[in-house]
Design a protein around this motif. Structure first.
Motif, PDB file in Angstrom:
ATOM      1  N   MET A 291      67.694  30.083  20.055  1.00 14.94           N
ATOM      2  CA  MET A 291      67.246  29.274  21.193  1.00 14.94           C
ATOM      3  C   MET A 291      66.238  28.294  20.639  1.00 14.94           C
ATOM      4  O   MET A 291      65.133  28.681  20.257  1.00 14.94           O
ATOM      5  CB  MET A 291      66.594  30.148  22.274  1.00 14.94           C
ATOM      6  N   ALA A 292      66.615  27.050  20.526  1.00 15.38           N
ATOM      7  CA  ALA A 292      65.748  26.085  19.864  1.00 15.38           C
ATOM      8  C   ALA A 292      64.959  25.288  20.882  1.00 15.38           C
ATOM      9  O   ALA A 292      65.498  24.771  21.830  1.00 15.38           O
ATOM     10  CB  ALA A 292      66.584  25.132  19.009  1.00 15.38           C
ATOM     11  N   ALA A 293      63.660  25.228  20.682  1.00 20.58           N
ATOM     12  CA  ALA A 293      62.780  24.390  21.508  1.00 20.58           C
ATOM     13  C   ALA A 293      61.471  24.237  20.773  1.00 20.58           C
ATOM     14  O   ALA A 293      61.057  25.104  20.015  1.00 20.58           O
ATOM     15  CB  ALA A 293      62.547  25.008  22.877  1.00 20.58           C
ATOM     16  N   GLN A 294      60.827  23.102  20.997  1.00 15.46           N
ATOM     17  CA  GLN A 294      59.517  22.914  20.392  1.00 15.46           C
ATOM     18  C   GLN A 294      58.507  23.838  21.059  1.00 15.46           C
ATOM     19  O   GLN A 294      58.576  24.108  22.244  1.00 15.46           O
ATOM     20  CB  GLN A 294      59.077  21.457  20.552  1.00 15.46           C
ATOM     21  N   ALA A 295      57.566  24.369  20.287  1.00 17.49           N
ATOM     22  CA  ALA A 295      56.565  25.266  20.860  1.00 17.49           C
ATOM     23  C   ALA A 295      55.188  24.913  20.311  1.00 17.49           C
ATOM     24  O   ALA A 295      55.038  24.574  19.146  1.00 17.49           O
ATOM     25  CB  ALA A 295      56.897  26.708  20.512  1.00 17.49           C
ATOM     26  N   ASN A 296      54.223  24.991  21.162  1.00 17.51           N
ATOM     27  CA  ASN A 296      52.845  24.871  20.729  1.00 17.51           C
ATOM     28  C   ASN A 296      52.442  26.241  20.214  1.00 17.51           C
ATOM     29  O   ASN A 296      51.931  27.076  20.959  1.00 17.51           O
ATOM     30  CB  ASN A 296      51.967  24.429  21.899  1.00 17.51           C
ATOM     31  N   VAL A 297      52.692  26.472  18.942  1.00 20.61           N
ATOM     32  CA  VAL A 297      52.582  27.829  18.411  1.00 20.61           C
ATOM     33  C   VAL A 297      51.143  28.310  18.406  1.00 20.61           C
ATOM     34  O   VAL A 297      50.849  29.435  18.820  1.00 20.61           O
ATOM     35  CB  VAL A 297      53.193  27.896  16.998  1.00 20.61           C
ATOM     36  N   ALA A 298      50.210  27.483  17.940  1.00 18.34           N
ATOM     37  CA  ALA A 298      48.806  27.898  17.929  1.00 18.34           C
ATOM     38  C   ALA A 298      48.339  28.216  19.345  1.00 18.34           C
ATOM     39  O   ALA A 298      47.641  29.216  19.581  1.00 18.34           O
ATOM     40  CB  ALA A 298      47.935  26.817  17.300  1.00 18.34           C
ATOM     41  N   GLY A 299      48.726  27.376  20.291  1.00 17.64           N
ATOM     42  CA  GLY A 299      48.353  27.635  21.673  1.00 17.64           C
ATOM     43  C   GLY A 299      48.968  28.916  22.199  1.00 17.64           C
ATOM     44  O   GLY A 299      48.328  29.680  22.934  1.00 17.64           O
ATOM     45  N   ALA A 300      50.220  29.189  21.808  1.00 17.34           N
ATOM     46  CA  ALA A 300      50.887  30.419  22.253  1.00 17.34           C
ATOM     47  C   ALA A 300      50.189  31.651  21.702  1.00 17.34           C
ATOM     48  O   ALA A 300      50.012  32.653  22.405  1.00 17.34           O
ATOM     49  CB  ALA A 300      52.347  30.395  21.824  1.00 17.34           C
ATOM     50  N   VAL A 301      49.779  31.597  20.439  1.00 20.05           N
ATOM     51  CA  VAL A 301      49.069  32.738  19.841  1.00 20.05           C
ATOM     52  C   VAL A 301      47.737  32.951  20.562  1.00 20.05           C
ATOM     53  O   VAL A 301      47.355  34.087  20.881  1.00 20.05           O
ATOM     54  CB  VAL A 301      48.846  32.518  18.336  1.00 20.05           C
ATOM     55  N   ASN A 302      47.039  31.866  20.844  1.00 23.79           N
ATOM     56  CA  ASN A 302      45.766  32.002  21.564  1.00 23.79           C
ATOM     57  C   ASN A 302      45.965  32.535  22.979  1.00 23.79           C
ATOM     58  O   ASN A 302      45.142  33.319  23.473  1.00 23.79           O
ATOM     59  CB  ASN A 302      45.032  30.657  21.596  1.00 23.79           C
ATOM     60  N   GLU A 303      47.038  32.130  23.637  1.00 25.45           N
ATOM     61  CA  GLU A 303      47.321  32.670  24.965  1.00 25.45           C
ATOM     62  C   GLU A 303      47.610  34.159  24.888  1.00 25.45           C
ATOM     63  O   GLU A 303      47.196  34.932  25.760  1.00 25.45           O
ATOM     64  CB  GLU A 303      48.501  31.920  25.593  1.00 25.45           C
ATOM     65  N   ALA A 304      48.312  34.593  23.844  1.00 23.31           N
ATOM     66  CA  ALA A 304      48.582  36.020  23.671  1.00 23.31           C
ATOM     67  C   ALA A 304      47.281  36.784  23.468  1.00 23.31           C
ATOM     68  O   ALA A 304      47.078  37.860  24.041  1.00 23.31           O
ATOM     69  CB  ALA A 304      49.524  36.238  22.480  1.00 23.31           C
ATOM     70  N   ARG A 305      46.373  36.220  22.676  1.00 24.90           N
ATOM     71  CA  ARG A 305      45.078  36.868  22.462  1.00 24.90           C
ATOM     72  C   ARG A 305      44.276  36.933  23.759  1.00 24.90           C
ATOM     73  O   ARG A 305      43.559  37.904  24.019  1.00 24.90           O
ATOM     74  CB  ARG A 305      44.276  36.080  21.414  1.00 24.90           C
ATOM     75  N   LEU A 306      44.412  35.903  24.583  1.00 24.43           N
ATOM     76  CA  LEU A 306      43.601  35.829  25.788  1.00 24.43           C
ATOM     77  C   LEU A 306      44.135  36.695  26.923  1.00 24.43           C
ATOM     78  O   LEU A 306      43.369  37.353  27.636  1.00 24.43           O
ATOM     79  CB  LEU A 306      43.515  34.373  26.253  1.00 24.43           C
ATOM     80  N   HIS A 307      45.459  36.731  27.083  1.00 30.04           N
ATOM     81  CA  HIS A 307      46.012  37.301  28.305  1.00 30.04           C
ATOM     82  C   HIS A 307      46.789  38.607  28.140  1.00 30.04           C
ATOM     83  O   HIS A 307      46.776  39.432  29.054  1.00 30.04           O
ATOM     84  CB  HIS A 307      46.946  36.288  28.977  1.00 30.04           C
ATOM     85  N   GLY A 308      47.482  38.770  27.034  1.00 36.11           N
ATOM     86  CA  GLY A 308      48.439  39.870  27.081  1.00 36.11           C
ATOM     87  C   GLY A 308      48.578  40.697  25.840  1.00 36.11           C
ATOM     88  O   GLY A 308      49.677  41.169  25.550  1.00 36.11           O
TER      89      GLY A 308
END
Length: 276
Positions: free
Chosen positions: A16-33
């Motif tokens: 499944m190809a899509a651009q991702a804000n990877v650094a932001g995604a990692v930080n969201e994981a640290r923050l929320h879940g």
């Protein structure tokens, strides 16, 4: 001696190809879940050298070489590879589910990422930040205070029991110079040993400075960044602890030297002495 913790993990996903804000995604994981530290850890700062290290990971280099060639030095680090990465919300979910332990350690401060097509590489790290030279006096006094706190209580060093002993005082410049010169030599030449490159012992090096002594002892450490950690390490090592608790000693000096190109980055020398 402390060395970087090197850990590389990978996960392959359906295409499944899509651009991702990877650094932001990692930080969201640290923050929320992500695990017991969710919401308790600060956001990771993006670092251009870590981005370069992540790019090097994508070429097949191992974590240690990738960081070194990118000019990035860390205390601890970890790397994650995700193949066929989906959008950023799924990256957050995958990181939280699969890589929670790797991305939520409290000492982590910085992040680098690299994307090639639908594949992503992530590096997270606790940067190597040695004490500043301008803090030498403050650090010397802190090491002295911590050493005296340890000496104030009876303790067992290995199999040997020591009674509480009187506090030390900071040594005169000669003993400071001996500690400083040995730390600098170890840092410059990438070794840690009580025997200097010229074959000298601690007593030899102290004598060369003109310090007149009755008793001399030496503790060494490397790779450690704070007075608290270095004294704790000495207290926890039987031989170093015995030096620290030796009732013969009256004075103490400590010095550190930094060379980020060396194996351990920072080298400490603690000298004990009793003047004649």
């Amino acid at each position: 001696m402390l060395r970087p913790i090197l850990l590389v993990l990978s996960l392959s996903l359906g295409a499944m190809a899509a651009q991702a804000n990877v650094a932001g995604a990692v930080n969201e994981a640290r923050l929320h879940g992500c695990g017991p530290n969710a919401g308790l850890t600060p956001r990771l700062r993006e670092n251009s050298r870590l981005n370069e290290a992540a790019r090097r990971l994508s070429t097949g280099e191992n974590l240690q070489n990738a960081a070194r060639k990118a000019g990035y030095r860390s205390v601890t680090s970890a790397a994650v590879q995700i193949s066929n990465v989906p959008d950023d919300r799924d990256v957050e979910r995958i990181v939280a589910r699969q890589f929670c332990t790797q991305v939520t350690a409290r000492d982590l401060k910085e992040i680098g990422t690299y994307r090639r097509g639908s594949d992503v590489w992530v590096m997270v790290a606790a940067p190597f930040i040695p004490p500043s030279p301008r803090d030498r006096q403050q650090i010397s006094r802190r090491v002295l205070d911590l050493t005296n706190q340890a000496r104030a209580h009876p303790r067992k060093c290995g199999r040997e029991m020591f009674a509480a002993v009187p506090p030390l005082v900071l040594a005169p410049p000669a003993l400071v110079r001996a500690a400083s010169e040995h730390s600098q030599d170890m840092a410059n030449h990438n070794y840690m040993d009580h025997t200097g490159r010229d074959g000298s012992s601690p007593a030899d090096r102290v004598t060369r400075t003109g310090y007149k002594w009755q008793a001399v002892g030496e503790n060494l450490a490397s790779g450690i960044l704070t007075p608290e950690e270095v004294v704790s390490g000495w207290v926890g090592s039987p031989h170093h602890c015995a030096n620290l608790m030796d009732p013969r000693f009256r004075q103490m000096s400590v010095a550190y030297a930094v060379n980020t190109a060396s194996d351990n980055g920072i080298y400490w020398t603690q000298l004990f002495g009793t003047p004649r």
